[in-house]
Design a protein around this motif. Structure first.
Motif, short mmCIF file in Angstrom:
data_model
loop_
_atom_site.label_atom_id
_atom_site.label_comp_id
_atom_site.label_asym_id
_atom_site.label_seq_id
_atom_site.Cartn_x
_atom_site.Cartn_y
_atom_site.Cartn_z
N ASP A 1 0.83 -1.19 0.00
CA ASP A 1 0.00 0.00 0.00
C ASP A 1 0.87 1.26 0.00
N PRO A 2 0.49 2.29 -0.74
CA PRO A 2 1.28 3.53 -0.77
C PRO A 2 1.49 4.16 0.60
N THR A 3 0.65 3.79 1.58
CA THR A 3 0.86 4.32 2.93
C THR A 3 2.08 3.69 3.61
N GLU A 4 2.59 2.59 3.01
CA GLU A 4 3.78 1.92 3.56
C GLU A 4 5.07 2.37 2.89
N LEU A 5 4.94 3.18 1.83
CA LEU A 5 6.12 3.65 1.10
C LEU A 5 6.50 5.05 1.56
N PRO A 6 7.79 5.36 1.57
CA PRO A 6 8.21 6.69 2.02
C PRO A 6 7.85 7.77 1.01
N ALA A 7 7.68 8.98 1.50
CA ALA A 7 7.35 10.11 0.63
C ALA A 7 8.43 10.37 -0.40
N SER A 8 9.66 9.96 -0.09
CA SER A 8 10.79 10.24 -0.98
C SER A 8 10.66 9.57 -2.34
N ILE A 9 9.85 8.50 -2.44
CA ILE A 9 9.66 7.84 -3.73
C ILE A 9 8.99 8.80 -4.72
N LEU A 10 8.12 9.64 -4.21
CA LEU A 10 7.48 10.66 -5.04
C LEU A 10 8.24 11.97 -4.81
N LYS A 11 9.43 12.04 -5.37
CA LYS A 11 10.39 13.08 -4.99
C LYS A 11 9.96 14.48 -5.40
N ARG A 12 9.34 14.60 -6.54
CA ARG A 12 9.01 15.93 -7.01
C ARG A 12 7.52 16.04 -7.31
N LEU A 13 7.06 17.26 -7.39
CA LEU A 13 5.66 17.51 -7.70
C LEU A 13 5.28 16.83 -9.02
N PRO A 14 4.38 15.86 -9.00
CA PRO A 14 4.08 15.09 -10.22
C PRO A 14 3.07 15.80 -11.11
N LEU A 15 3.25 17.11 -11.30
CA LEU A 15 2.33 17.89 -12.11
C LEU A 15 3.09 18.85 -13.01
N ARG A 16 2.53 19.10 -14.19
CA ARG A 16 3.03 20.16 -15.06
C ARG A 16 1.86 21.06 -15.44
N PHE A 17 2.07 22.34 -15.26
CA PHE A 17 1.00 23.28 -15.60
C PHE A 17 1.22 23.88 -16.98
N ASN A 18 1.59 23.00 -17.91
CA ASN A 18 1.66 23.36 -19.34
C ASN A 18 1.29 22.11 -20.12
N TYR A 19 1.38 22.18 -21.44
CA TYR A 19 0.95 21.05 -22.27
C TYR A 19 2.12 20.16 -22.69
N ASP A 20 3.22 20.23 -21.97
CA ASP A 20 4.38 19.41 -22.28
C ASP A 20 4.14 17.98 -21.81
N ASP A 21 4.08 17.04 -22.75
CA ASP A 21 3.86 15.63 -22.40
C ASP A 21 5.11 14.79 -22.64
N ASN A 22 6.27 15.45 -22.80
CA ASN A 22 7.54 14.72 -22.89
C ASN A 22 7.87 14.20 -21.49
N TYR A 23 8.00 12.89 -21.35
CA TYR A 23 8.15 12.29 -20.02
C TYR A 23 9.41 12.77 -19.31
N PHE A 24 10.49 13.03 -20.08
CA PHE A 24 11.76 13.44 -19.49
C PHE A 24 12.05 14.91 -19.80
N ASN A 25 12.90 15.49 -18.96
CA ASN A 25 13.25 16.90 -19.12
C ASN A 25 14.67 17.10 -19.66
N HIS A 26 15.40 16.01 -19.90
CA HIS A 26 16.80 16.15 -20.26
C HIS A 26 17.00 16.72 -21.66
N ARG A 27 18.15 17.39 -21.84
CA ARG A 27 18.48 18.03 -23.11
C ARG A 27 18.62 17.01 -24.23
N HIS A 28 19.26 15.88 -23.93
CA HIS A 28 19.49 14.86 -24.95
C HIS A 28 18.59 13.65 -24.68
N GLN A 29 17.81 13.29 -25.68
CA GLN A 29 16.93 12.14 -25.57
C GLN A 29 16.95 11.40 -26.91
N GLY A 30 17.05 10.09 -26.86
CA GLY A 30 17.07 9.35 -28.11
C GLY A 30 17.13 7.86 -27.91
#
Length: 384
Positions: free
Chosen positions: A163-192
């Motif tokens: 259950d997610p209540t047994e997992l530490p908050a650190s697993i969800l390290k960052r805010l899992p939201l984007r307030f724009n229409y970017d649906d690229n899963y990663f933010n890195h400069r180089h992807q391929g």
């Protein structure tokens, strides 16, 4: 400089990169792997039925901001542009991930602008949670109950088996939201993705006269005496014959099926509903959009606890595992003539670019130590 006889245990990224660097430095490198192929969990093969280049152990997408690592992989394989645009099926509807402005507007039937969406989500968030301790706390504080139940709870329960209540908050390290229409899963400069696959890339890395590779070859610790130094990328607890117990992992089961045509229109479709037994379906021809295939090969992924004979994928690293890990790390520091490298030997989840970065750093340290008569440490990165 005296030539060293070096053993790399594992023909994945760590062993290949370290082995190539030290072979170029004039040392004699022998790489062994228990499996019948190189490239570890990055291994790919051309499916005979469909012609699709399949990621044998689940998809690996290369993404990095590390310029040297990007140059390194491109020196061994042509990387073509690829953006990971994940979709998820939840409560009978399809949405894009990570949760972004399109997801929010679609889910709630709104047409919100970014600033409006931020204010709207804040009304959904549980602001009474001021110090999130669990995964569920973290999610409820930042996205609220509706988005949490739709996109995070069921998937997390299936992926981690608790259950997610047994997992530490650190697993969800960052805010899992984007307030724009970017649906690229990663933010890195180089992807391929490598044009001919990761196995071809690793084959190129291993193509050096100073390197020999032995597949279908299990390593035992008594072999270490035949070499000047060992670089071990196998399971850390396995080196010590599991004296303190087995470190916890999740493993994956894959259910293969084929389809005439295009099954889902994207490379990755997650399934957030708890009642759907698998976490996602991957359609492998979409990982190589420069190729054209009439038929498709797909895999349903099922996550479960890793047994002794299973392939370990995700280290659990909860309280009990961290205590056991500490014991193994202390034992490892007393070992002579071995350096523990890579995800299994340091019991960490590592992306490919980080694995290569750490391997390059380790190899350079080893080159210097061997040239100057120094001693290599058990770890070049602290597993704790």
């Amino acid at each position: 400089m005296a030539q060293k006889s070096l053993l790399m245990v594992g023909a994945g990224l760590s062993g290949a990169v370290i082995g190539r660097h030290l072979a170029e430095a004039g040392h004699k490198v022998h790489i062994v792997d228990a499996r019948d192929h190189i490239a570890g969990n990055c291994h790919m093969y051309r499916d005979a039925e469909t012609g699709v280049n399949v990621h044998a152990y689940g998809p690996h997408i290369f993404h990095t901001d590390d310029e040297e690592v990007w140059a390194y992989v491109n020196a061994h394989e042509v990387f073509l542009p690829f953006k990971n645009r994940v979709k998820t099926t939840s409560q009978g509807r399809v949405y894009s991930l990570p949760v972004n402005l399109h997801t929010i507007n679609q889910f709630f039937g709104e047409t919100l602008r970014p600033d409006e969406a931020k204010a709207f989500i804040e009304t959904k968030a549980d602001t009474s949670i001021t110090d999130p301790q669990t995964f569920e706390d973290q999610a409820l504080r930042f996205v609220g109950r509706d988005l949490y139940d739709a996109f995070f709870r069921g998937y997390t329960l299936k992926q981690w088996g608790c259950d997610p209540t047994e997992l530490p908050a650190s697993i969800l390290k960052r805010l899992p939201l984007r307030f724009n229409y970017d649906d690229n899963y990663f933010n890195h400069r180089h992807q391929g993705m490598p044009q001919n696959g990761y196995t071809a890339m690793v084959e190129s890395i291993l193509n050096h006269p100073g390197i020999t590779v032995s597949l279908n070859t299990r390593f035992s610790r008594d072999q270490a005496k035949d070499y000047d130094h060992v670089f071990y990328s196998g399971p850390l607890d396995g080196w010590f014959d599991y004296e303190l117990g087995r470190l916890g992992y999740r493993t994956l089961d894959f259910e293969r099926f084929t389809y005439e045509g295009d099954y889902q229109g994207c490379a990755v479709m997650n399934y957030g509903d708890e009642e759907v037994p698998y976490t996602r379906i991957t359609e492998h021809k979409h990982f190589a959009p420069w190729e054209s295939h009439a038929k498709s090969v797909l895999y349903r992924e099922f996550s479960r606890e890793c047994g002794p004979d299973d392939i370990p994928y995700y280290p659990i690293r909860l309280v009990n595992e961290k205590a056991m890990l500490g014991g193994y790390v202390e034992r490892a520091k007393w070992e002579k003539g071995v350096t523990f490298v890579g995800r299994l030997a340091t019991y960490r989840y590592l992306d490919m670019d980080v694995t290569i970065r750490e391997a390059l750093d380790c190899a350079r340290l080893a080159e210097k130590a061997f040239a100057e008569g120094g001693v290599m440490p058990a770890f070049t990165v602290n597993p704790l």
